[in-house]
Design a protein around this motif. Structure first.
Motif, PDB file in Angstrom:
ATOM      1  N   VAL A   1       0.322   2.644  -9.349  1.00 21.14           N
ATOM      2  CA  VAL A   1      -0.422   2.340  -8.106  1.00 21.14           C
ATOM      3  C   VAL A   1      -0.511   0.902  -7.766  1.00 21.14           C
ATOM      4  CG1 VAL A   1      -2.656   2.614  -6.942  1.00 21.14           C
ATOM      5  CG2 VAL A   1      -1.672   4.463  -8.212  1.00 21.14           C
ATOM      6  N   VAL A   2      -0.791   0.111  -8.815  1.00 23.75           N
ATOM      7  CA  VAL A   2      -1.135  -1.255  -8.512  1.00 23.75           C
ATOM      8  C   VAL A   2      -0.053  -2.030  -7.974  1.00 23.75           C
ATOM      9  CG1 VAL A   2      -1.975  -3.372  -9.391  1.00 23.75           C
ATOM     10  CG2 VAL A   2      -3.127  -1.280  -9.940  1.00 23.75           C
ATOM     11  N   GLU A   3       1.326  -1.690  -8.673  1.00 26.79           N
ATOM     12  CA  GLU A   3       2.330  -2.473  -8.135  1.00 26.79           C
ATOM     13  C   GLU A   3       2.804  -1.773  -6.876  1.00 26.79           C
ATOM     14  OE1 GLU A   3       3.572  -5.183  -9.521  1.00 26.79           O
ATOM     15  OE2 GLU A   3       1.860  -5.031 -10.812  1.00 26.79           O
ATOM     16  N   VAL A   4       2.744  -0.695  -6.600  1.00 25.03           N
ATOM     17  CA  VAL A   4       3.079   0.011  -5.234  1.00 25.03           C
ATOM     18  C   VAL A   4       2.544  -0.747  -4.377  1.00 25.03           C
ATOM     19  CG1 VAL A   4       3.214   1.990  -3.946  1.00 25.03           C
ATOM     20  CG2 VAL A   4       3.990   1.910  -6.271  1.00 25.03           C
ATOM     21  N   LEU A   5       1.104  -0.913  -4.419  1.00 21.79           N
ATOM     22  CA  LEU A   5       0.169  -1.597  -3.317  1.00 21.79           C
ATOM     23  C   LEU A   5       0.447  -2.914  -3.183  1.00 21.79           C
ATOM     24  CD1 LEU A   5      -2.838   0.813  -3.888  1.00 21.79           C
ATOM     25  CD2 LEU A   5      -1.692   0.699  -1.690  1.00 21.79           C
ATOM     26  N   ARG A   6       0.530  -3.536  -4.266  1.00 26.19           N
ATOM     27  CA  ARG A   6       0.993  -5.067  -4.169  1.00 26.19           C
ATOM     28  C   ARG A   6       2.166  -5.275  -3.176  1.00 26.19           C
ATOM     29  NH1 ARG A   6       0.294  -8.454  -9.441  1.00 26.19           N
ATOM     30  NH2 ARG A   6       0.682  -9.985  -8.142  1.00 26.19           N
TER      31      ARG A   6
ATOM     32  N   VAL B   1       1.655   8.994  -5.804  1.00 30.81           N
ATOM     33  CA  VAL B   1       2.107   7.848  -6.412  1.00 30.81           C
ATOM     34  C   VAL B   1       1.553   7.965  -8.056  1.00 30.81           C
ATOM     35  CG1 VAL B   1       2.156   5.372  -6.681  1.00 30.81           C
ATOM     36  CG2 VAL B   1       2.134   6.391  -4.665  1.00 30.81           C
ATOM     37  N   ALA B   2       2.398   7.723  -9.144  1.00 35.27           N
ATOM     38  CA  ALA B   2       2.009   7.834 -10.316  1.00 35.27           C
ATOM     39  C   ALA B   2       0.810   6.655 -10.652  1.00 35.27           C
ATOM     40  CB  ALA B   2       3.324   7.555 -11.264  1.00 35.27           C
TER      41      ALA B   2
ATOM     42  N   VAL C   1      -1.936  10.104  -7.830  1.00 35.53           N
ATOM     43  CA  VAL C   1      -2.879  10.119  -6.896  1.00 35.53           C
ATOM     44  C   VAL C   1      -2.288  10.119  -5.548  1.00 35.53           C
ATOM     45  CG1 VAL C   1      -4.560   8.471  -8.198  1.00 35.53           C
ATOM     46  CG2 VAL C   1      -3.011   7.418  -6.683  1.00 35.53           C
ATOM     47  N   GLN C   2      -2.841  10.614  -4.280  1.00 30.77           N
ATOM     48  CA  GLN C   2      -2.493  10.599  -3.075  1.00 30.77           C
ATOM     49  C   GLN C   2      -2.654   9.148  -2.313  1.00 30.77           C
ATOM     50  OE1 GLN C   2      -0.561  13.047  -1.999  1.00 30.77           O
ATOM     51  NE2 GLN C   2      -0.872  13.949  -4.320  1.00 30.77           N
ATOM     52  N   LEU C   3      -1.445   8.536  -1.822  1.00 28.98           N
ATOM     53  CA  LEU C   3      -1.548   7.358  -1.157  1.00 28.98           C
ATOM     54  C   LEU C   3      -1.230   7.499   0.191  1.00 28.98           C
ATOM     55  CD1 LEU C   3      -1.918   4.217  -1.342  1.00 28.98           C
ATOM     56  CD2 LEU C   3       0.547   3.996  -1.839  1.00 28.98           C
TER      57      LEU C   3
END
Length: 419
Positions: A410-415, A405-406, A392-394
């Motif tokens: 996504v969840v871990e990157v955003l956290r 971002v794969a 997805v595009q972040l």
């Protein structure tokens, strides 16, 4: 145009303004929770006799302002005009005073109702946060509650308020003062209603805000001169404890408050930016209230702070509350990406991240407008091509930077980015 409107003297709390009211309630409650006060919630209506006995039949609240009604079963009920009587009734009914060490410390938040002439800061439906310490006669409790209210207001950034303090004496010394005050009032030119009030509860006349009454009260007996030694000592200890805590206050010998149940310590928080409705909160000691409503002797003290008026006071001082955005991540699904994006939003919410998404099948331009309006720090954008590549595009909504971002990360990157 809507067919119906909010009743006269009431208002609707709607976003984004409503978030300020929630923040005020939380700020007032926070020091109470940290000081041993447990949450209590009572019904919005009670037996009308509870308020007639406790608040006082001579008060405007009971005689003029209370919403009273008869049920289909014949019960005489009233919408609660204040919180103390209800909280004490609930504590007595549950025998909380028998279940542990006294005092029983309780705090509450809710809506209250009075039939008053609507004006700025005075509504027929209003919100308060209150606190009660039931079952102990100790100046430290009086001081504690005043200090906690001061702490709550200052945590919000409120500065231009004053604390007014007085003692109303007790059942030993107040009757002597009552007689002296009544003798004084009988010599004044007062209207019939005020004369009647003076005979029932003369202290209430001191609380009359009308200029024509206040002018005649010059030279009236001062309760301070009639306090017994015990009440004087009690009041001085309250004053000393508040002073030692670094909290400023003003002695106000005319401060009565509008309810009959107060004894000894009485106090009020006032703000100069609210016009005639200057009180943002107040309270005091009510050692005889439990017995008035059929309970045992339980000396108690408490206060109620107006949420509505506190918000008005903050506005008067130009205080902007530091409220985080309701949404941290906003997701936009294009093409057939909706199921995957919806799944990511659900995962983010479960992980404790405030997340929302665009609904209604909007295009990219409209959906990104939604993202901007949400105040989100990051946006997730995904279309068919992105999902085919497993990404997805972040987008960083502040810098405008965007990177793939794969999906699985996504969840871990955003956290991590929001930590």
């Amino acid at each position: 145009m809507a067919t119906f409107q909010a009743p006269k003297g009431t208002y609707d709390l709607i976003p984004p303004v409503s978030v300020n009211y929630l923040a005020v309630r939380e700020a007032i409650a926070a020091p109470l929770r940290n000081s041993g006060y447990g949450y209590i919630e009572t019904p919005g209506f009670e037996d009308v006799g509870l308020f007639a006995r406790g608040v006082g039949e001579s008060t405007d609240i009971v005689s003029k302002e209370m919403y009273a009604f008869e049920t289909k079963g014949g019960d005489q009920l009233a919408l609660r005009p204040e919180g103390t009587a209800s909280v004490l009734r609930a504590a007595l009914e549950a025998s909380l005073h028998k279940k542990g060490n006294l005092p029983v410390k309780l705090w509450y938040s809710g809506s209250y109702y009075r039939y008053e002439k609507p004006q700025a800061g005075r509504y027929r439906h209003f919100s308060q946060v209150g606190a009660e310490a039931i079952g102990a006669e100790d100046p430290a409790l009086d001081a504690e509650l005043i200090i906690l209210a001061d702490q709550a207001y200052r945590s919000l950034g409120l500065r231009n308020f004053r604390i007014l303090l007085n003692s109303l004496g007790d059942k030993e010394c107040r009757p002597v003062y009552r007689e002296a005050l009544q003798a004084f009032l009988r010599g004044l030119d007062l209207d019939e209603e005020t004369v009647r009030r003076a005979e029932i509860n003369p202290l209430r006349v001191l609380d009359d805000k009308r200029t024509e009454v206040q002018k005649q009260l010059v030279g009236a007996p001062v309760l301070r001169d009639y306090l017994c030694d015990a009440c004087k000592a009690y009041h001085e200890e309250v004053r000393a404890l508040i002073t030692a805590a670094g909290v400023a206050f003003e002695d106000d010998e005319k401060l009565v408050r509008g309810l009959d149940y107060y004894t000894r310590t009485t106090f009020e928080f006032v703000h100069g930016g609210l016009g005639s409705q200057s009180a943002v909160g107040g309270g005091g000691r009510y050692d005889g209230l439990s017995e008035m409503i059929g309970g045992p002797a339980l000396p108690s003290v408490g206060w109620a702070l107006g949420v509505d008026r506190t918000v008005l006071a903050l506005q008067a001082e130009g205080v902007e509350l530091d409220i985080p955005a309701a949404t941290s991540v906003f997701a936009v699904a294009l093409g057939e990406a909706k199921p995957v994006v919806f799944g990511l939003v659900t995962q983010l919410r479960k992980a404790g991240v405030a997340a929302d998404m665009s609904y209604g099948g909007k295009g990219l331009k409209g959906a990104m407008k939604d993202a901007n309006r949400s105040g989100a720090r990051f946006a997730i954008v995904a279309g068919d091509r992105d999902l085919a590549e497993g990404v997805v595009q972040l987008k960083d909504m502040e810098s405008g930077e965007q990177a793939p971002v794969a999906v699985a990360e996504v969840v871990e990157v955003l956290r991590a980015k929001l930590a």
